[in-house]
Structures are given as C-alpha cells and as structure tokens.
Design an enzyme around this catalytic site. Structure first.
Site: not given
Length: 87
Positions: A34, A57, A61
C-alpha cells in the site's frame, strides 16, 4: 533533482518479468504494497482510492502495478497493507 532511473527500472522490470512468464506459459503473480498511496487515510485503502506515493519505493511499486495491469491487462495482484507492521 533526484535520479529517477532506479525508480523507472524497478517499475518497468515488473512488466519484463510478467512478459517472460507469459511467454513461457508459466504462472505469475504480482505482489505489491500500500506504499502506492499517500498514507493519510485512517482506514485501509481500497482499489479505487486515489494514489499518491510519498517515497521512491512507493512510486516504484505503483509503476510496477500500472505496468502489469495496463500493459498486460491483468487486473489482479496481491497488495499487502501491513508491510513491516508489528500489529
């Protein structure tokens, strides 16, 4: 200005891995977190919620998810909402 090349690489590599699996007829799954969201919502995020990653990061993702879903039309994956959470 930050060098975004590593971010772009890790986002794009998800698509390369998926393409390779599909070419080999191998099963593949995409795992994410998430971290693609801003982190300001007090309750768990849902798929239609607006994204807004706050870290490199998280951006990588999110790019990986977009690559897999957009390029390959795969609408499912696994998103962990408790990465590193000690509960």
């Amino acid at each position: 200005m930050r060098d975004e090349r590593p971010l772009l690489f890790f986002g794009a590599i998800s698509g390369v891995i998926m393409l390779t699996a599909l070419a080999l007829g191998a099963p593949a799954a995409y795992f994410s977190s998430d971290y693609g969201f801003a982190g300001s919502k007090p309750e768990p995020y849902l798929e239609p919620d607006e994204t807004g990653p706050r870290s490199a990061y998280g951006r990588s993702k999110l790019l990986g998810e977009q690559e897999v879903q957009g390029r390959f039309g795969l609408g499912s994956g696994v998103r962990d909402a408790a990465v590193g959470d000690r509960g």
